[in-house]
Scaffold this motif. Sequence first.
Motif, mmCIF file in Angstrom:
data_model
loop_
_atom_site.group_PDB
_atom_site.id
_atom_site.type_symbol
_atom_site.label_atom_id
_atom_site.label_comp_id
_atom_site.label_asym_id
_atom_site.label_seq_id
_atom_site.Cartn_x
_atom_site.Cartn_y
_atom_site.Cartn_z
ATOM 1 N N LYS A 365 -27.440 -1.659 48.593
ATOM 2 C CA LYS A 365 -25.924 -1.572 48.132
ATOM 3 C C LYS A 365 -25.318 -0.408 48.294
ATOM 4 O O LYS A 365 -25.932 0.627 47.849
ATOM 5 C CB LYS A 365 -26.035 -2.256 46.667
ATOM 6 C CG LYS A 365 -24.647 -2.429 46.072
ATOM 7 C CD LYS A 365 -24.881 -2.548 44.481
ATOM 8 C CE LYS A 365 -25.629 -3.810 44.033
ATOM 9 N NZ LYS A 365 -25.585 -3.822 42.771
ATOM 10 N N ASN A 366 -24.230 -0.364 48.914
ATOM 11 C CA ASN A 366 -23.389 0.946 48.783
ATOM 12 C C ASN A 366 -21.699 0.642 48.748
ATOM 13 O O ASN A 366 -21.300 -0.436 49.100
ATOM 14 C CB ASN A 366 -23.632 1.500 50.481
ATOM 15 C CG ASN A 366 -23.151 0.721 51.681
ATOM 16 O OD1 ASN A 366 -23.846 -0.500 51.897
ATOM 17 N ND2 ASN A 366 -21.921 0.732 52.122
ATOM 18 N N PRO A 367 -21.142 1.768 48.522
ATOM 19 C CA PRO A 367 -19.687 1.654 48.344
ATOM 20 C C PRO A 367 -19.064 1.660 49.934
ATOM 21 O O PRO A 367 -19.553 2.045 50.643
ATOM 22 C CB PRO A 367 -19.546 3.051 47.674
ATOM 23 C CG PRO A 367 -20.661 3.736 47.891
ATOM 24 C CD PRO A 367 -21.766 2.954 48.024
ATOM 25 N N THR A 368 -17.772 1.265 49.746
ATOM 26 C CA THR A 368 -17.056 1.264 51.000
ATOM 27 C C THR A 368 -15.914 1.498 50.658
ATOM 28 O O THR A 368 -15.163 0.970 49.780
ATOM 29 C CB THR A 368 -17.285 0.105 51.802
ATOM 30 O OG1 THR A 368 -16.444 0.088 52.865
ATOM 31 C CG2 THR A 368 -16.846 -1.206 51.153
ATOM 32 N N SER A 369 -14.783 2.169 51.602
ATOM 33 C CA SER A 369 -13.308 2.243 51.469
ATOM 34 C C SER A 369 -12.647 1.427 52.276
ATOM 35 O O SER A 369 -11.392 1.214 52.283
ATOM 36 C CB SER A 369 -13.085 3.673 51.806
ATOM 37 O OG SER A 369 -13.372 4.104 53.204
ATOM 38 N N LEU A 370 -13.366 0.533 53.173
ATOM 39 C CA LEU A 370 -12.650 -0.373 54.126
ATOM 40 C C LEU A 370 -13.211 -1.622 53.850
ATOM 41 O O LEU A 370 -14.611 -1.926 53.529
ATOM 42 C CB LEU A 370 -12.936 -0.020 55.658
ATOM 43 C CG LEU A 370 -12.612 1.483 55.934
ATOM 44 C CD1 LEU A 370 -13.042 1.547 57.347
ATOM 45 C CD2 LEU A 370 -11.055 1.609 55.927
ATOM 46 N N LYS A 371 -12.204 -2.592 54.063
ATOM 47 C CA LYS A 371 -12.856 -3.999 53.757
ATOM 48 C C LYS A 371 -13.335 -4.665 55.188
ATOM 49 O O LYS A 371 -12.811 -4.615 56.232
ATOM 50 C CB LYS A 371 -11.540 -4.932 53.660
ATOM 51 C CG LYS A 371 -11.685 -6.470 53.366
ATOM 52 C CD LYS A 371 -12.362 -6.619 52.247
ATOM 53 C CE LYS A 371 -12.427 -8.360 51.770
ATOM 54 N NZ LYS A 371 -13.274 -8.512 50.532
ATOM 55 N N MET A 372 -14.679 -4.945 54.859
ATOM 56 C CA MET A 372 -15.503 -5.632 56.189
ATOM 57 C C MET A 372 -15.111 -6.934 56.309
ATOM 58 O O MET A 372 -14.960 -7.917 55.491
ATOM 59 C CB MET A 372 -16.938 -5.452 55.642
ATOM 60 C CG MET A 372 -17.598 -6.076 56.790
ATOM 61 S SD MET A 372 -19.557 -6.143 56.461
ATOM 62 C CE MET A 372 -19.920 -4.293 56.433
ATOM 63 N N GLU A 373 -14.828 -7.155 57.568
ATOM 64 C CA GLU A 373 -14.366 -8.700 57.951
ATOM 65 C C GLU A 373 -15.718 -9.127 58.534
ATOM 66 O O GLU A 373 -16.300 -8.740 59.486
ATOM 67 C CB GLU A 373 -13.296 -8.467 59.054
ATOM 68 C CG GLU A 373 -12.956 -10.001 59.549
ATOM 69 C CD GLU A 373 -12.007 -9.950 60.678
ATOM 70 O OE1 GLU A 373 -11.468 -10.835 61.149
ATOM 71 O OE2 GLU A 373 -11.485 -8.946 61.039
ATOM 72 N N ILE A 374 -16.285 -10.575 58.090
ATOM 73 C CA ILE A 374 -17.413 -11.009 58.265
ATOM 74 C C ILE A 374 -16.905 -12.459 58.912
ATOM 75 O O ILE A 374 -16.282 -13.276 58.334
ATOM 76 C CB ILE A 374 -18.067 -11.092 57.044
ATOM 77 C CG1 ILE A 374 -18.457 -10.060 56.395
ATOM 78 C CG2 ILE A 374 -19.413 -12.104 57.526
ATOM 79 C CD1 ILE A 374 -19.272 -10.279 55.200
ATOM 80 N N VAL A 375 -17.457 -12.610 60.261
ATOM 81 C CA VAL A 375 -17.021 -13.751 61.011
ATOM 82 C C VAL A 375 -18.202 -14.478 61.320
ATOM 83 O O VAL A 375 -19.398 -13.946 62.140
ATOM 84 C CB VAL A 375 -16.227 -13.296 62.212
ATOM 85 C CG1 VAL A 375 -15.775 -14.699 63.189
ATOM 86 C CG2 VAL A 375 -14.819 -12.866 61.862
ATOM 87 N N ARG A 376 -18.596 -15.792 60.858
ATOM 88 C CA ARG A 376 -19.655 -16.287 60.876
ATOM 89 C C ARG A 376 -21.020 -15.662 60.688
ATOM 90 O O ARG A 376 -21.893 -15.663 61.263
ATOM 91 C CB ARG A 376 -19.995 -17.000 62.542
ATOM 92 C CG ARG A 376 -18.779 -17.872 62.900
ATOM 93 C CD ARG A 376 -18.864 -18.426 64.536
ATOM 94 N NE ARG A 376 -17.641 -19.183 64.688
ATOM 95 C CZ ARG A 376 -17.277 -19.744 66.065
ATOM 96 N NH1 ARG A 376 -18.266 -19.505 66.947
ATOM 97 N NH2 ARG A 376 -16.316 -20.326 66.205
ATOM 98 N N GLY A 377 -20.812 -14.919 59.529
ATOM 99 C CA GLY A 377 -21.751 -14.168 58.972
ATOM 100 C C GLY A 377 -22.308 -12.974 59.715
ATOM 101 O O GLY A 377 -23.145 -12.110 59.549
ATOM 102 N N VAL A 378 -21.472 -12.379 60.794
ATOM 103 C CA VAL A 378 -21.653 -11.198 61.530
ATOM 104 C C VAL A 378 -20.429 -10.263 61.099
ATOM 105 O O VAL A 378 -19.149 -10.528 61.148
ATOM 106 C CB VAL A 378 -21.612 -11.421 62.993
ATOM 107 C CG1 VAL A 378 -21.684 -10.114 63.414
ATOM 108 C CG2 VAL A 378 -22.760 -12.456 63.350
ATOM 109 N N PRO A 379 -20.865 -8.990 60.607
ATOM 110 C CA PRO A 379 -19.683 -7.976 60.049
ATOM 111 C C PRO A 379 -18.828 -7.414 61.372
ATOM 112 O O PRO A 379 -19.428 -7.006 62.294
ATOM 113 C CB PRO A 379 -20.317 -6.978 59.379
ATOM 114 C CG PRO A 379 -21.937 -7.204 60.093
ATOM 115 C CD PRO A 379 -22.208 -8.535 60.137
#
Length: 423
Positions: A365-379
């Motif tokens: 678990k880690n913080p992030t400053s950017l929204k990760m886009e996940i497409v079909r389970g792949v970031p």
Amino acid sequence: MIILNGILQLSCIYVLFSFLFGYSLRKNRVAILAGILLIGISFFIRVCFGSDNYFIVLFISNAIILILPLLVFSGKPSILLIVGLNYKLLTTIVHSALGSVQCQLPKVFNILSSGCRSYLVILFIISIISIILYRHKVCLREPLEESNIGLLLLLMLGLVIIKWTGGVITTDAGENIDELFWKSNLFSALLAAFLLIVIALSQIMIIQKRNLAIANKLNERCIDEQITQYQLLQQKDEELRAFKHDYKAHMTIVNSFLHNEDIKSAIRYVEQIGEIEDQFHVISTNNLIVDAILNQYKELGKSEGIDIHVIGSLPKIMKLKESDLCGLFSNAMSNAFEATVKCVGKRNIEVEFLNNGDYLFINIKNPTSLKMEIVRGVPITTKDISHGIGTKNMIKIAEKNKGKVIWENIGNTVITRIRVQYK
């Protein structure tokens, strides 16, 4: 028929880019509205001016169709444009071939126009391929974004030549022009399919070569991290010996402060000794490779103000290959650390190890400053190519060991969940 033809054409583009390639719609409302406006203009031009100025209307509507993916879908503009051009050329060739074949069919099939029938066939083919890829959890977006531009341009040039030459075919004496025409168009479609397969295989070879280079790099990293861990342990052992050598002198100073009833100085000196002792602490999880990776990022985190908290440990005996464990955990920690460095405020990385039955569970678990886009389970990220390949390697390694990798983006936190069979 004009409106139905346009709807089918737009449906093909949407299914192609959204479902087959895995592109997501833009979140920019202005771009989406502009795309809708272009669609409306295209329909208006087709309906109002289609019969009088066919070729001009065809050119304008095709240009709008090519621009549409750039406005509606998020991705590399150059890739979206070139893929759109190749798609248009390919569908034009397929449309001509299907139109020629349909001429040989009974009239009962002529309920719809040839264009509508062609786009229905194309939509059906794209949908079937999309379903197959979805069932196998294959996302084409990243390979497409990493595609060699030269190969895509070569494909486009080849399709242009095939389209305007109409294929090369000979005819026997007495063979009528209609039969020659549909055979020529069918030959052109087969030639275009062959060219597409050759370009796709070439791209696959390039990607495989790149993947092999990354795999070799991961193996080298695994070896380097083990060497680093040995060196770190040796350094800590030497420092601990030096501390033990001076321990009697430290205790003499503490006794001196207490004898003189200088409690504050004694407490301060003991705290300083405690700080020295903390430097000898190394993370231990019962696994040398994981220890090497964690201690490496622990040292890097000291300079960045990042704390790494570890819960649990790994089984001492595992059938999981060391190279596989290194590929999984080093990539996961690298992604977590790089995302955490970009954040502000309190920055912690939490690593948890669990084992249940035959399976090992690793949660990061880690913080992030950017929204990760996940497409079909792949970031999907904006990082370099090696990051995307590293992520794919994680998925492949997990699947090879009857496991899975799941990424979750909850608010400003990213959770990487790894499950692999270790027995």
